[in-house]
Design a protein around this motif. Structure first.
Motif, short mmCIF file in Angstrom:
data_model
loop_
_atom_site.label_atom_id
_atom_site.label_comp_id
_atom_site.label_asym_id
_atom_site.label_seq_id
_atom_site.Cartn_x
_atom_site.Cartn_y
_atom_site.Cartn_z
N GLN A 192 -6.82 -4.05 8.38
CA GLN A 192 -6.03 -4.99 8.77
C GLN A 192 -5.48 -5.24 10.05
O GLN A 192 -5.55 -6.37 10.69
N ARG A 193 -5.36 -3.87 10.78
CA ARG A 193 -4.92 -4.22 12.11
C ARG A 193 -6.08 -4.74 12.91
O ARG A 193 -6.10 -5.39 13.72
N GLU B 154 7.71 0.27 11.62
CA GLU B 154 6.28 -0.01 11.31
C GLU B 154 5.45 1.04 10.99
O GLU B 154 5.94 2.18 11.17
N VAL B 155 4.43 0.98 10.60
CA VAL B 155 3.37 2.08 10.33
C VAL B 155 3.32 2.88 11.67
O VAL B 155 3.28 3.94 11.64
N ALA B 156 3.03 2.24 12.60
CA ALA B 156 3.02 2.56 14.02
C ALA B 156 4.16 3.43 14.46
O ALA B 156 3.97 4.47 15.27
N TYR C 141 0.98 -1.32 0.10
CA TYR C 141 0.02 0.25 -0.09
C TYR C 141 0.87 1.27 0.00
O TYR C 141 1.92 1.14 0.45
N TYR C 142 0.57 2.38 -0.64
CA TYR C 142 1.26 3.36 -0.86
C TYR C 142 0.44 4.51 0.52
O TYR C 142 -0.83 4.75 0.33
N ILE C 143 1.05 4.75 1.49
CA ILE C 143 0.71 5.59 2.40
C ILE C 143 1.13 7.02 2.40
O ILE C 143 2.28 7.39 2.62
N PRO C 144 0.39 8.17 2.04
CA PRO C 144 1.02 9.42 2.07
C PRO C 144 0.79 9.91 3.68
O PRO C 144 -0.29 9.97 4.20
N VAL D 217 -5.07 -0.12 6.18
CA VAL D 217 -4.39 -0.53 7.07
C VAL D 217 -5.05 -0.54 8.45
O VAL D 217 -4.64 -1.85 9.23
N HIS E 140 -1.78 15.68 7.84
CA HIS E 140 -1.76 14.59 8.57
C HIS E 140 -1.98 14.86 9.95
O HIS E 140 -1.17 15.68 10.69
N PRO E 141 -2.82 13.97 11.10
CA PRO E 141 -3.05 14.44 12.27
C PRO E 141 -1.50 14.13 13.15
O PRO E 141 -1.17 14.74 14.12
N ALA E 142 -0.51 13.64 12.50
CA ALA E 142 0.55 13.27 13.24
C ALA E 142 1.62 14.43 13.02
O ALA E 142 2.46 14.45 14.06
N PRO F 33 -5.81 3.93 1.61
CA PRO F 33 -4.81 3.09 2.27
C PRO F 33 -4.87 3.27 3.95
O PRO F 33 -4.71 2.17 4.55
N PHE F 34 -5.18 4.57 4.09
CA PHE F 34 -5.53 4.45 5.61
C PHE F 34 -6.31 3.45 6.41
O PHE F 34 -6.13 2.75 7.31
N PRO G 239 4.81 8.29 13.59
CA PRO G 239 4.78 9.44 14.24
C PRO G 239 5.84 9.47 15.18
O PRO G 239 6.22 10.73 15.39
N ARG H 83 1.55 -0.89 20.19
CA ARG H 83 1.83 -1.31 18.57
C ARG H 83 1.12 -2.63 18.35
O ARG H 83 0.70 -3.46 19.25
N VAL I 58 3.95 0.42 2.17
CA VAL I 58 3.83 -0.43 3.14
C VAL I 58 3.51 -1.78 2.84
O VAL I 58 2.71 -2.13 1.89
N GLU J 294 -5.38 7.73 15.57
CA GLU J 294 -5.48 8.93 14.93
C GLU J 294 -4.06 9.53 14.41
O GLU J 294 -3.94 9.73 13.47
N THR J 295 -3.09 9.47 15.41
CA THR J 295 -1.70 10.19 14.56
C THR J 295 -1.01 9.16 13.93
O THR J 295 -0.02 9.84 13.13
N GLU J 296 -1.26 7.96 13.58
CA GLU J 296 -0.72 7.00 12.74
C GLU J 296 -1.48 6.94 11.54
O GLU J 296 -0.89 7.12 10.51
N GLY K 54 1.73 -4.73 4.63
CA GLY K 54 1.47 -5.03 5.83
C GLY K 54 1.61 -3.93 6.55
O GLY K 54 0.84 -2.90 6.73
N GLU K 55 2.37 -4.06 7.85
CA GLU K 55 2.73 -2.91 8.79
C GLU K 55 3.98 -2.41 8.62
O GLU K 55 4.68 -1.65 9.15
#
Lengths: 412, 322
Positions: free
Chosen positions: B132-133, A356-358, A6-9, B129, A14-16, B125-126, A361, B294, A27, B207-209, A29-30
């Motif tokens: 999936q989570r 990871e995506v997590a 996946y392409y995550i912009p 993801v 963005h909230p972060a 994409p958000f 931020p 996580r 990404v 939210e932030t991720e 998966g994660e």
């Protein structure tokens, strides 16, 4: 074949992110398998504006480069200007400048602690730290008249004096923050969830840190002993013994991750308290401006020909201003600002790769980025909105030169 | 169809939605006070729903339209059905006899599943993801949840919630079984925030991720339905917890001798009070004092630690019952 990535912009909105920048992550998966960082969303041409104004106006303009370190840029600017002019601020002014700079470091670091808590989803901690930050903002308002953008510094001194009541309030604040920092250390450094989210995340080795040229707490967390206040001391810092705070001095080893940087920032708050206390104990008497008359000051600048570099250790790292006075204008003919985030953002791409995506931020926030400080360049787009990259522009420029050469009959 | 069933069919969802939103309001208020903020008024969730219902419902261009629009309805419907299986204090569950704990487990799962499918169908994409989570998280917390329910089935020899509600679990187990039930309670308290997608397990909506994850593309009426089903789920989950672990009635505790309407009102209020206390302890307090995990950390917590706690509880109960 099915699409697996996946392409995550992330960004420019963005909230972060609190300021515009773009992180493009691919990404699986994660896991992040491909990453690109794009900057340049907050370019304001501020250096150009400064080169059109007189030095005092540019000083105020420099306060507005950054929203948080509104004293770091003026500090570097006045140090550079004083060097170029060959004047020195009176001792009392030097001490007051140091006090204000350290107050700013305290509020900036507490702000960061709140932001990182928010990024990992720990909002109550954000509210609590920012509530504690109010005290230093109140003090700054009492001393300078403003919570942010203090308009306190002047080339050759400061504009406002410290009164007895301010000194008393400062001493109260120091007691308050010794307690508060102790409490924050307990909350941040021993919280298992905080540790789980930051230990090993955004881990920058010493070699990598040197290679990427990171500065400030980011470099210190990786174990590099660098701090402008220690390496090239200025103002009141020269009278005391400032040592760079590195994790190996605190816990024995430096891992350079987000947990270490939290530790570095927490201990730097305490260091700042020590510095303020020293300055208050040794505050010299005397005047606060080398040249009290601003017209005289501008006249002196107009007659000055020279260049200088002013450096200050901002909360995020070293901020450097290069200035050149050419003797024809009462403002800088050349003004170049180097902000710490410019170097620190270099660390994002290598740190995000494989993360990871997590962790996005945390990696984005751990250097405490300041986008409005670091954007120095605008990019070129063609009519269809396609970004023209450097090699393309260079190719076009060469083509144009060849064409002109041909037209003018220049032999190579 | 008796008038009673019609009353239940219409009355219970309305009461459930009202209670769910009130509890959500109280939760927000208490959480704000804990973090030295003033917080929104308790009726804020009602305003939120009202505002969302007025807003335009946007469907993304590359979403699978009918799935995208159907999932909020599915989630809302399953939460409404869920309400009909929860006994309110001494009031019997309307659908008593037509299903048991296992149905409740499935109905809770269905909502999370609807959200995940809606997330996948959003084409963002958000959302992908996030979905999936959510799937990973569901696989992690459903196991301990199922173990807890198995433990109760072992004690009562039945999956029926009315049987469980009629006799407090603590009065029929011995010391060994009591310890087992206590372990089950601990496991269940861990599952609660994950089931309700609250911190520290709001990983799918971080939210932030990933910018609210599965809900990123939802707006207007669709989002309002998810909001409502979330509120109802919060109430139903805690109510279930009260029925399972704290079924003490007023008459049982204090030996009150009430009858008729007074009894029902007193017991009803007492039940709501128990739900409120548990809601604040198990949801508000937890979400105010934790950071987000996580996904792989959360999975490990459920697969290893919570599972061990739950299994230990079941083994203790089994040892006593056998």
């Amino acid at each position: 074949m099915a699409k697996t990535t996946y392409y995550i912009p992330v960004g420019p909105i963005h909230p972060a992110l609190k300021e515009p920048i773009r992180v493009e992550a691919e990404v699986e998966g994660e896991k992040i398998v491909k990453v690109d960082v794009k900057r340049g969303f907050a370019h304001r041409g501020i250096e150009y504006m400064g080169m059109k104004r007189n030095a005092i106006q540019t000083l105020y303009l420099s306060e507005r480069i950054c929203g948080i370190c509104s004293i770091s840029h003026p500090y570097a600017f006045v140090i550079g200007s004083e060097k170029a002019l060959g004047i020195e601020a009176p001792p009392r002014a030097q001490y007051i400048r140091t006090i204000i700079a350290e107050l700013e470091r305290i509020h900036s670091h507490i702000l960061w602690l709140g932001v990182i808590a928010h990024e990992i989803g720990f909002d109550p901690l954000l509210f609590w730290t920012w509530k504690g930050r109010e005290k230093v903002l109140d003090i700054l308002e009492a001393i300078t008249g403003n919570r942010i953008n203090y308009a306190m510094y002047m080339i050759g001194g400061v504009r406002r004096d410290l009164k007895e009541s301010h000194i008393k309030a400062l001493r109260d604040m120091i007691t308050y923050y010794w307690e508060f920092t102790e409490h924050m250390k307990e909350v941040f450094l021993s919280d298992p969830v905080y540790k789980a989210r930051t230990r090993g995340v955004a881990q920058l080795s010493k070699e990598m840190a040197l290679k990427l040229n990171v500065v400030g707490p980011t470099a210190r967390a990786a174990g590099i002993r660098m701090d402008v206040r220690q390496d090239i001391p200025y103002d009141a810092y020269a009278d005391m013994d400032v040592k760079a705070i590195v994790p190996q001095d605190i816990v024995g080893e430096a891992r350079g991750d987000a947990y270490d940087i939290t530790m570095v920032r927490l201990y730097e708050i305490e260091q700042s308290l020590d510095i303020i206390e020293f300055c208050l104990d040794n505050l010299p008497e005397g005047k606060i401006l080398a040249i009290p008359n601003y017209v005289a000051l501008l006249n002196k600048i107009k007659k000055t020909e020279g260049e200088a570099i002013g450096a200050h250790e901002a909360p995020r790292g070293e901020v450097i201003h290069y200035l050149k006075y050419d003797g024809t204008r009462d403002g800088p003919a050349v003004w170049k600002v180097i902000a710490p985030s410019y170097n620190n953002i270099n660390s994002w791409a290598p740190l995000l790769l494989g993360a990871e995506v997590a962790d996005i931020p945390v990696v984005v926030a751990y250097i405490d980025p300041c986008m409005c400080c670091n954007d120095r360049v605008a990019v070129v787009e063609d009519s269809s909105g396609r970004l023209l990259d450097y090699s393309y522009l260079h190719k076009k420029a060469v083509e144009k030169t060849r064409k002109l050469e041909k037209e003018l009959g220049v032999r190579r | 169809m008796t008038p009673e069933t019609i009353f239940y069919a219409i009355g219970m969802p309305i009461i459930g939605v009202l209670l769910g939103l009130v509890y959500k309001g109280i939760d927000r208020r208490v959480s704000a006070r804990m973090t030295s903020r003033i917080g929104p008024p308790i009726r804020q969730p009602f305003w939120d729903v009202g505002k969302l219902l007025l807003k335009e419902t946007v469907v993304p261009e590359n979403a699978v339209r009918w799935i995208f629009n159907a999932m909020p309805i599915l989630a809302f419907a399953s939460s409404m059905t869920l309400l009909l299986y929860i006994p309110f204090g001494i009031l019997r569950a309307p659908l008593e006899g037509y299903g048991d704990l296992v149905v409740i487990l499935y109905l809770l799962t269905l909502q999370a599943l609807a959200m995940a499918i809606g997330g996948f169908a959003s084409g963002s994409p958000f959302s992908s993801v996030g979905a999936q989570r959510e799937m990973v998280l569901m696989m992690s917390y459903e196991m301990p949840f199922a173990i807890v329910i198995t433990g109760f089935a072992l004690i009562y020899k039945s999956f029926s919630l009315s049987t469980i509600a009629s006799t407090p679990v603590w009065s029929i187990v011995g010391p060994l079984g009591g310890l087992g039930v206590l372990l089950l309670l601990i496991a269940f308290l861990w599952v609660t925030p994950a089931e309700l997608a609250k911190l520290p397990f709001d990983i799918a909506e971080a939210e932030t991720e990933i910018a609210e994850g599965m809900l990123a593309e939802y707006s207007g009426r669709n989002l309002a339905l998810f909001y409502l089903s979330d509120a109802v789920r919060g109430f139903a989950m805690i109510a279930l917890e009260v029925v399972l672990f704290f079924p003490f009635t007023l008459s049982y505790l204090f030996g009150l001798n009430l009858s008729g309407a007074a009894l029902y009102i007193a017991e009803g209020l007492w039940f709501l009070f128990k739900v409120l206390v548990l809601y604040i302890l198990a949801v508000t307090l937890v979400r105010t004092s934790f950071a987000r995990f996580r996904i792989e950390q959360a999975s490990r917590i459920f697969w290893v630690y919570v599972n061990i706690i739950a299994l230990l509880g079941v083994i203790l109960i089994w040892a006593e019952v056998m």
